[in-house]
Design an enzyme around this catalytic site. Structure first.
Site, mmCIF file in Angstrom:
data_model
loop_
_atom_site.group_PDB
_atom_site.id
_atom_site.type_symbol
_atom_site.label_atom_id
_atom_site.label_comp_id
_atom_site.label_asym_id
_atom_site.label_seq_id
_atom_site.Cartn_x
_atom_site.Cartn_y
_atom_site.Cartn_z
ATOM 1 N N ASP A 79 0.590 -0.792 -6.791
ATOM 2 C CA ASP A 79 -0.100 -1.900 -6.132
ATOM 3 C C ASP A 79 -1.058 -1.503 -5.014
ATOM 4 O O ASP A 79 -1.413 -2.354 -4.194
ATOM 5 C CB ASP A 79 0.947 -2.862 -5.552
ATOM 6 C CG ASP A 79 1.830 -2.182 -4.501
ATOM 7 O OD1 ASP A 79 2.589 -1.268 -4.872
ATOM 8 O OD2 ASP A 79 1.749 -2.552 -3.324
ATOM 9 N N CYS A 80 -1.517 -0.261 -4.957
ATOM 10 C CA CYS A 80 -2.381 0.159 -3.851
ATOM 11 C C CYS A 80 -3.811 -0.355 -4.018
ATOM 12 O O CYS A 80 -4.498 0.016 -4.973
ATOM 13 C CB CYS A 80 -2.389 1.685 -3.767
ATOM 14 S SG CYS A 80 -3.534 2.333 -2.540
ATOM 15 N N VAL A 120 -1.993 8.346 -1.355
ATOM 16 C CA VAL A 120 -2.887 8.093 -2.484
ATOM 17 C C VAL A 120 -3.925 7.072 -2.027
ATOM 18 O O VAL A 120 -3.691 6.343 -1.060
ATOM 19 C CB VAL A 120 -2.104 7.551 -3.716
ATOM 20 C CG1 VAL A 120 -1.200 8.602 -4.293
ATOM 21 C CG2 VAL A 120 -1.312 6.285 -3.354
ATOM 22 N N HIS A 219 -4.681 -8.969 -3.340
ATOM 23 C CA HIS A 219 -3.421 -8.832 -2.611
ATOM 24 C C HIS A 219 -3.201 -10.033 -1.693
ATOM 25 O O HIS A 219 -2.078 -10.532 -1.580
ATOM 26 C CB HIS A 219 -3.425 -7.540 -1.796
ATOM 27 C CG HIS A 219 -3.040 -6.336 -2.602
ATOM 28 N ND1 HIS A 219 -1.941 -5.556 -2.310
ATOM 29 C CD2 HIS A 219 -3.604 -5.784 -3.701
ATOM 30 C CE1 HIS A 219 -1.848 -4.583 -3.197
ATOM 31 N NE2 HIS A 219 -2.844 -4.692 -4.048
ATOM 32 N N LYS A 269 6.416 -5.339 5.095
ATOM 33 C CA LYS A 269 5.570 -5.871 6.177
ATOM 34 C C LYS A 269 6.037 -7.245 6.613
ATOM 35 O O LYS A 269 6.012 -7.595 7.795
ATOM 36 C CB LYS A 269 4.109 -5.967 5.697
ATOM 37 C CG LYS A 269 3.440 -4.642 5.409
ATOM 38 C CD LYS A 269 3.019 -3.964 6.676
ATOM 39 C CE LYS A 269 2.160 -2.737 6.382
ATOM 40 N NZ LYS A 269 1.763 -2.025 7.613
#
EC number: 2.5.1.18
Length: 272
Positions: A79-80, A120, A219, A269
């Site tokens: 999910d980056c 990454v 996101h 988070k």
């Protein structure tokens, strides 16, 4: 270590506006006589120029990309948003690439040797491993200038504060602390910009600025929808249209993260 060979011709399951899960299927790589054949889509420019470009790209060695592995599904991209930015750039340049998926919770030794900080994305360019999505995408633009994704300097920062204000609102525990309003202010400013200058940040042509911002908006949409029951107001119609358009692009669908991964990725988070 999972290694996925990607080309620019992968089959996909399209999403509607990016609000539902997308299943990106791996491309088929054809081999004939021991030689890999990459079927590449047409690109911008004259027919002879396109043909010459595609011939060069088809004979190129795939770029090696280390990316976050999915938290929820084996052998899937994680999910980056910064990794998706890099992959979008590669896809829009019609370049072949190999993805090496990395479990960031259990980083293997081979990965730490090439990425001591354990971060990454990281891409091998000119026999050197390059980190940081800003550096990577600029290097790709310089090495493969066509089709151009360059954003004029005066437009490069458009929408750049949306991501940080989204994170502030997502982490907030106080509904009256102004974080929601800060995000709405940035989105309203972006909506006005698109109304006067769109449909993309650089007008009619998609550019590097869009490829940086769009994964962050994806996101934002998923994380705020899940954790805050919040969505972009209908009054910001230009932003909503922008998101729907980019989220449905072939390159975006092919590099998209699963909703479950986005939700899981942001959980620390929210809960921290």
């Amino acid at each position: 270590m999972a290694v996925l060979l990607r080309t620019t011709t992968s089959a996909t399951t399209a999403t509607s506006g990016g609000s539902s899960s997308a299943t990106a299927l791996l491309a088929t790589t054809f081999r004939r006589g021991g030689r890999r054949l990459l079927l590449l889509p047409a690109t911008r420019g004259s027919a002879p120029r396109r043909a010459a470009l595609l011939t060069v790209r088809a004979s190129a060695e795939p770029l090696e990309v280390c990316a976050k592995a999915s938290l929820t599904v084996p052998d899937r991209l994680g999910d980056c948003p910064f990794t998706q930015r890099v992959l979008l750039t590669i896809e829009e340049k019609h370049l072949p690439y190999d993805i090496k998926l990395v479990d960031l919770a259990n980083k293997p030794d081979w990965f730490l040797k090439i990425s001591p900080e354990g971060k990454v994305p990281i891409v091998k360019l000119e026999e050197q491993w390059v980190a940081d999505s800003d550096v990577i995408t600029q290097a790709i633009e310089e090495k493969y200038p066509e089709p151009s994704l360059a954003t004029p300097p005066e437009k490069a920062s458009v929408g750049s504060k949306i991501f940080s204000t989204f994170i502030g609102f997502l982490k907030s525990k106080d509904p009256n602390d102004g974080t929601e309003q800060a995000l709405l202010s940035e989105l309203t400013s972006f909506d006005s910009y698109l109304k006067d200058n769109g449909p993309f940040i650089n007008g009619e042509t998609i550019s590097a600025a869009d490829l940086s911002l769009a994964p962050k908006l994806y996101h934002m949409e998923i994380a705020l929808g899940h954790y805050k029951n919040w969505s972009v107001p209908d009054s910001l119609s230009h932003v909503k249209k922008y998101m729907k358009t980019i989220f449905s692009m072939d390159s975006f669908v092919k590099t998209i993260a699963l909703q479950e991964d986005v939700i899981a990725g942001w959980r620390p988070k929210v809960m921290g």
